[in-house]
Structure formats: C-alpha cells, structure tokens
Design an enzyme around this catalytic site. Sequence first.
Site, PDB file in Angstrom:
ATOM      1  N   TYR A  63       4.174  17.039  -1.041  1.00 22.85           N
ATOM      2  CA  TYR A  63       2.875  16.358  -0.900  1.00 22.85           C
ATOM      3  C   TYR A  63       1.757  17.260  -1.424  1.00 22.85           C
ATOM      4  CZ  TYR A  63      -0.853  13.725   1.521  1.00 22.85           C
ATOM      5  OH  TYR A  63      -1.984  13.001   1.833  1.00 22.85           O
ATOM      6  N   SER A 100      -6.758  14.879  -1.183  1.00 23.81           N
ATOM      7  CA  SER A 100      -6.440  15.242   0.209  1.00 23.81           C
ATOM      8  C   SER A 100      -7.007  16.637   0.473  1.00 23.81           C
ATOM      9  CB  SER A 100      -4.910  15.270   0.350  1.00 23.81           C
ATOM     10  OG  SER A 100      -4.502  15.923   1.527  1.00 23.81           O
TER      11      SER A 100
HETATM   12  P1  NAP Z   1      -0.413   4.807   5.286  1.00 22.67           P
HETATM   13  O1  NAP Z   1      -1.084   4.367   6.549  1.00 22.67           O
HETATM   14  O2  NAP Z   1       0.984   5.333   5.363  1.00 22.67           O
HETATM   15  O3  NAP Z   1      -0.482   3.574   4.251  1.00 22.67           O
HETATM   16  C1  NAP Z   1       0.000   3.736   2.949  1.00 22.67           C
HETATM   17  C2  NAP Z   1       0.118   2.383   2.287  1.00 22.67           C
HETATM   18  O4  NAP Z   1       0.669   2.601   0.968  1.00 22.67           O
HETATM   19  C3  NAP Z   1       1.071   1.464   3.029  1.00 22.67           C
HETATM   20  O5  NAP Z   1       0.616   0.130   3.007  1.00 22.67           O
HETATM   21  C4  NAP Z   1       2.351   1.627   2.225  1.00 22.67           C
HETATM   22  O6  NAP Z   1       3.240   0.544   2.308  1.00 22.67           O
HETATM   23  C5  NAP Z   1       1.813   1.765   0.813  1.00 22.67           C
HETATM   24  N1  NAP Z   1       2.820   2.371  -0.031  1.00 22.67           N
HETATM   25  C6  NAP Z   1       3.517   3.497   0.213  1.00 22.67           C
HETATM   26  N2  NAP Z   1       4.426   3.698  -0.756  1.00 22.67           N
HETATM   27  C7  NAP Z   1       4.280   2.682  -1.629  1.00 22.67           C
HETATM   28  C8  NAP Z   1       4.960   2.314  -2.827  1.00 22.67           C
HETATM   29  N3  NAP Z   1       6.004   3.017  -3.274  1.00 22.67           N
HETATM   30  N4  NAP Z   1       4.574   1.210  -3.498  1.00 22.67           N
HETATM   31  C9  NAP Z   1       3.556   0.454  -3.016  1.00 22.67           C
HETATM   32  N5  NAP Z   1       2.909   0.721  -1.868  1.00 22.67           N
HETATM   33  C10 NAP Z   1       3.271   1.824  -1.181  1.00 22.67           C
HETATM   34  O7  NAP Z   1      -1.245   5.945   4.561  1.00 22.67           O
HETATM   35  P2  NAP Z   1      -2.800   6.308   4.641  1.00 22.67           P
HETATM   36  O8  NAP Z   1      -3.001   7.310   5.700  1.00 22.67           O
HETATM   37  O9  NAP Z   1      -3.601   5.063   4.621  1.00 22.67           O
HETATM   38  O10 NAP Z   1      -2.963   7.094   3.268  1.00 22.67           O
HETATM   39  C11 NAP Z   1      -3.393   6.459   2.075  1.00 22.67           C
HETATM   40  C12 NAP Z   1      -3.646   7.522   1.021  1.00 22.67           C
HETATM   41  O11 NAP Z   1      -4.577   8.478   1.533  1.00 22.67           O
HETATM   42  C13 NAP Z   1      -2.411   8.312   0.615  1.00 22.67           C
HETATM   43  O12 NAP Z   1      -2.482   8.640  -0.752  1.00 22.67           O
HETATM   44  C14 NAP Z   1      -2.536   9.565   1.461  1.00 22.67           C
HETATM   45  O13 NAP Z   1      -1.854  10.643   0.894  1.00 22.67           O
HETATM   46  C15 NAP Z   1      -4.026   9.767   1.438  1.00 22.67           C
HETATM   47  N6  NAP Z   1      -4.556  10.606   2.513  1.00 22.67           N
HETATM   48  C16 NAP Z   1      -4.379  10.257   3.816  1.00 22.67           C
HETATM   49  C17 NAP Z   1      -4.911  11.083   4.804  1.00 22.67           C
HETATM   50  C18 NAP Z   1      -4.751  10.796   6.262  1.00 22.67           C
HETATM   51  O14 NAP Z   1      -5.135  11.661   7.076  1.00 22.67           O
HETATM   52  N7  NAP Z   1      -4.250   9.643   6.670  1.00 22.67           N
HETATM   53  C19 NAP Z   1      -5.599  12.239   4.443  1.00 22.67           C
HETATM   54  C20 NAP Z   1      -5.768  12.548   3.109  1.00 22.67           C
HETATM   55  C21 NAP Z   1      -5.232  11.714   2.139  1.00 22.67           C
HETATM   56  P3  NAP Z   1       4.334   0.457   3.518  1.00 22.67           P
HETATM   57  O15 NAP Z   1       3.609  -0.233   4.632  1.00 22.67           O
HETATM   58  O16 NAP Z   1       5.441  -0.358   2.944  1.00 22.67           O
HETATM   59  O17 NAP Z   1       4.744   1.849   3.845  1.00 22.67           O
END
Ligand code: NAP
Length: 254
Positions: A159, A146
């Site tokens: 985080y 991130s």
């Molecule tokens: P998101 O839209 O919240 O999706 C996360 C996914 O992970 C969801 O399907 C969620 O399931 C699943 N998940 C969460 N906790 C879990 C668990 N305990 N066991 C199994 N599955 C689980 O997040 P995102 O934005 O796509 O982010 C994905 C990754 O990228 C994360 O590591 C995040 O920190 C990183 N990231 C994101 C951004 C950003 O700007 N979005 C930036 C940098 C890094 P549910 O549907 O049940 O919640």
Amino acid sequence: MILDDFSLAGRTALVTGAARGLGQGYALALAEAGADVALLDRSDCSQTAAQVRALGRRATAIEADLSQTAQAEIDGIVALVVAELGRLDILINNAGIIRRQPAVQHSADNWNDVLTVNLDAVFFLSQAAGREMIAQGGGKIVNIASMLSYQGGILVPSYTAAKHAVAGLTKALANEWAALGVNVNAIAPGYMATDNTAPIRADADREASISTRIPAGRWGLPRDLAGAVVFLASPASDYVHGAIIPVDGGWLTR
Ligand code: NAP
C-alpha cells in the site's frame, strides 16, 4: 463571483470505488456542487446513485472490477461515461484496497493485488480520461493519495509503495498535461473512519495511538473531504497542478 468558480453545473464526473466510504462521499459532494456522476465499483452502487439523483443530478452506475480490467476495457469505461453522460470533465481515482501483512511474509498476491488496483488502474484510467480531456480542451483528474504517500506505515509495504507512486504519478501527469488544460492533483486523506480502517480502529491500542496523535483530536469523515474534492474538480483550481493536498486533521504537521 468567487463562489461561481466552485460550481460544477454542467460538468460530468467519474468516481471509482463509489459504492461506499470515501468514494461515496466524493460522488455526493460533486453532485451537490452540480455535477452529473458516473459511479464505478465492483459492488452495487445503487445506494450512491439514489442519493445523487435525490440531489437532482444524473447518475449512472458502472460495474467493473479494476483488479481484472485490461487496458482496452478501461478505455471502454471512459467511452461508456461519454456515451451515457455526454462528456467526461472530472475523474476521481478513488478505488483502493489495503492488505496488512509484515514485509517478510508479504505475499506476491497481496503485492500484486494492491499495486494493480491502487496504481495500475489509476494510471490507465488517467491515461484514457486524459486523452478525452485533452481532446475536449480540458478536465480535472483527482487522485487519492494517503498519509502513506509521505510516511512508511506499519505492515502495509504494498500500500505504501502504491501510494508513494500515486503521488509521483500525479506530478508526472501534471507536468505533461498542465499546458493542455488538464489539472492533475491529489488529495491525501488522513485517518478516516471507513471500512478500510475498521481493523485498526477495532484495535484499542492502535486506535488510541492514532487518535491522540491527530491534532484535530478525531478521525476524519467522508464529509471532511468534500471541500477539497469540489475545489480540485472546479474552475477555482485552474492554476493548481501537481499538488497533493493533505486533509488530515493536522497529522502531517505533528
Ligand atoms: P473502502 O471503504 O474500503 O471503500 C473502497 C471502495 O472501493 C469500495 O466500494 C470497494 O468495493 C471499491 N473497490 C475496491 N477494489 C475495487 C476494484 N478492484 N474495482 C472496483 N472497485 C473497487 O475504502 P475507503 O476508506 O473509502 O478508501 C477509498 C480510497 O481512499 C482508497 O484509495 C484508500 O486507499 C484511500 N484512503 C483511505 C483512507 C482512510 O483512512 N480510510 C486514508 C487515506 C487514503 P467493495 O465494496 O467491493 O470492496
């Protein structure tokens, strides 16, 4: 030919958090490049699975909650992928959560929940996958870091701690496994428009302060990460170890 080095034909991947958001995007990018994909999430992955199959690839859904999963069960997840798809070549450690709460109030539950999913699960899944990959002579692990692997962030101490640790873990595993044919690298997405960032995009002041600071002038989308994940999952990156690649619209250079 160089484009052949980016092909994932005949490879199999495991993507965590693949039901929606960036994880769904990684799964579809890998499938487009030729990989069969195991989709792990605590939520229903059938929509992602249907899209992977529509691309002509095999998909298998694994329902697991990485906040509850003991180490033995994590070993079982890798064994299940191998049983279903034949082998495991690529692991994308994407599942992650975020809890926004000031440091002085940040609860033990928030701290532990975030560290468990965003760090502990990354290590133990990498360990289980690494054993398999070392035994078969190679593999690719891509961790999702991130901007908060570099910066402090606001109201997200758990985080930030976890994402800094993911960057360190990426380098530590790379040092051990590079000579064994396993590439461990990370992608550091910038500010991406997903559910994870919906609360800060809903805050007009926060949204404006972020989007005006991004040199590219817009938030990222899952598709913006497709090239980086296919590169790091493919033979094209065979000499890349321990790198953390920002895909951030220029955020870090500002
Ligand atoms: P998101 O839209 O919240 O999706 C996360 C996914 O992970 C969801 O399907 C969620 O399931 C699943 N998940 C969460 N906790 C879990 C668990 N305990 N066991 C199994 N599955 C689980 O997040 P995102 O934005 O796509 O982010 C994905 C990754 O990228 C994360 O590591 C995040 O920190 C990183 N990231 C994101 C951004 C950003 O700007 N979005 C930036 C940098 C890094 P549910 O549907 O049940 O919640």
